[in-house]
Design a protein around this motif. Structure first.
Motif, mmCIF file in Angstrom:
data_model
loop_
_atom_site.group_PDB
_atom_site.id
_atom_site.type_symbol
_atom_site.label_atom_id
_atom_site.label_comp_id
_atom_site.label_asym_id
_atom_site.label_seq_id
_atom_site.Cartn_x
_atom_site.Cartn_y
_atom_site.Cartn_z
ATOM 1 N N GLU A 1 -77.323 56.389 38.076
ATOM 2 C CA GLU A 1 -77.531 56.519 39.510
ATOM 3 C C GLU A 1 -77.995 55.204 40.123
ATOM 4 O O GLU A 1 -78.667 54.411 39.465
ATOM 5 C CB GLU A 1 -78.578 57.593 39.795
ATOM 6 N N CYS A 2 -77.682 55.003 41.383
ATOM 7 C CA CYS A 2 -78.174 53.854 42.133
ATOM 8 C C CYS A 2 -79.683 54.014 42.297
ATOM 9 O O CYS A 2 -80.160 55.065 42.728
ATOM 10 C CB CYS A 2 -77.502 53.802 43.503
ATOM 11 N N ALA A 3 -80.450 52.991 41.946
ATOM 12 C CA ALA A 3 -81.908 53.055 42.057
ATOM 13 C C ALA A 3 -82.364 53.073 43.512
ATOM 14 O O ALA A 3 -83.447 53.569 43.821
ATOM 15 C CB ALA A 3 -82.541 51.875 41.325
ATOM 16 N N GLU A 4 -81.531 52.610 44.414
ATOM 17 C CA GLU A 4 -81.895 52.538 45.827
ATOM 18 C C GLU A 4 -81.734 53.881 46.541
ATOM 19 O O GLU A 4 -82.630 54.345 47.227
ATOM 20 C CB GLU A 4 -81.035 51.482 46.530
ATOM 21 N N CYS A 5 -80.565 54.537 46.345
ATOM 22 C CA CYS A 5 -80.294 55.763 47.110
ATOM 23 C C CYS A 5 -80.070 57.011 46.257
ATOM 24 O O CYS A 5 -80.001 58.105 46.788
ATOM 25 C CB CYS A 5 -79.087 55.557 48.027
ATOM 26 N N GLY A 6 -79.919 56.858 44.929
ATOM 27 C CA GLY A 6 -79.759 58.005 44.046
ATOM 28 C C GLY A 6 -78.338 58.502 43.871
ATOM 29 O O GLY A 6 -78.111 59.509 43.213
ATOM 30 N N THR A 7 -77.352 57.822 44.451
ATOM 31 C CA THR A 7 -75.958 58.227 44.297
ATOM 32 C C THR A 7 -75.527 58.099 42.841
ATOM 33 O O THR A 7 -75.812 57.090 42.203
ATOM 34 C CB THR A 7 -75.041 57.346 45.182
ATOM 35 N N THR A 8 -74.838 59.106 42.311
ATOM 36 C CA THR A 8 -74.332 59.051 40.943
ATOM 37 C C THR A 8 -73.153 58.102 40.898
ATOM 38 O O THR A 8 -72.172 58.267 41.626
ATOM 39 C CB THR A 8 -73.908 60.455 40.454
ATOM 40 N N LEU A 9 -73.238 57.103 40.013
ATOM 41 C CA LEU A 9 -72.199 56.088 39.892
ATOM 42 C C LEU A 9 -71.274 56.340 38.709
ATOM 43 O O LEU A 9 -70.145 55.863 38.681
ATOM 44 C CB LEU A 9 -72.839 54.703 39.762
ATOM 45 N N GLY A 10 -71.742 57.067 37.714
ATOM 46 C CA GLY A 10 -70.940 57.365 36.539
ATOM 47 C C GLY A 10 -71.680 58.348 35.655
ATOM 48 O O GLY A 10 -72.859 58.617 35.846
ATOM 49 N N SER A 11 -70.958 58.903 34.665
ATOM 50 C CA SER A 11 -71.586 59.867 33.768
ATOM 51 C C SER A 11 -70.863 59.889 32.436
ATOM 52 O O SER A 11 -69.781 59.333 32.293
ATOM 53 C CB SER A 11 -71.574 61.263 34.398
ATOM 54 N N GLY A 12 -71.480 60.538 31.450
ATOM 55 C CA GLY A 12 -70.883 60.645 30.126
ATOM 56 C C GLY A 12 -71.556 61.715 29.313
ATOM 57 O O GLY A 12 -72.547 62.314 29.713
ATOM 58 N N VAL A 13 -70.987 61.989 28.132
ATOM 59 C CA VAL A 13 -71.508 63.000 27.218
ATOM 60 C C VAL A 13 -71.729 62.334 25.868
ATOM 61 O O VAL A 13 -70.904 61.567 25.399
ATOM 62 C CB VAL A 13 -70.516 64.170 27.045
ATOM 63 N N ALA A 14 -72.865 62.625 25.252
ATOM 64 C CA ALA A 14 -73.158 62.052 23.937
ATOM 65 C C ALA A 14 -74.123 62.954 23.189
ATOM 66 O O ALA A 14 -74.725 63.864 23.757
ATOM 67 C CB ALA A 14 -73.772 60.656 24.098
ATOM 68 N N GLY A 15 -74.282 62.708 21.920
ATOM 69 C CA GLY A 15 -75.304 63.385 21.125
ATOM 70 C C GLY A 15 -75.029 64.819 20.787
ATOM 71 O O GLY A 15 -75.977 65.599 20.671
#
Length: 61
Positions: free
Chosen positions: A39-53
């Protein structure tokens, strides 16, 4: 230079984004997965995602 698509803040350093971890519940194949979002530290918008573990039996820590 990379910018947040929502607030246009510059994303130049690791501190400009936040990594958020969300643990999922056990699903059909009895494996628990961890989902990550950046997420953007300024506004919280999700910029990307993934699955692991993924862990067999759904006993993720």
């Amino acid at each position: 230079m990379v910018h947040c698509p929502e607030c246009e803040s510059t994303l130049a350093e690791a501190s400009d984004v936040e990594f958020v971890e969300t643990e999922a519940t056990t699903g059909i194949i009895a494996a628990s997965k961890r989902f990550y979002a950046v997420e953007c530290a300024e506004c919280g918008t999700t910029l990307g995602s993934g699955v692991a573990g993924a862990k067999a039996g759904g006993n993720a820590a």
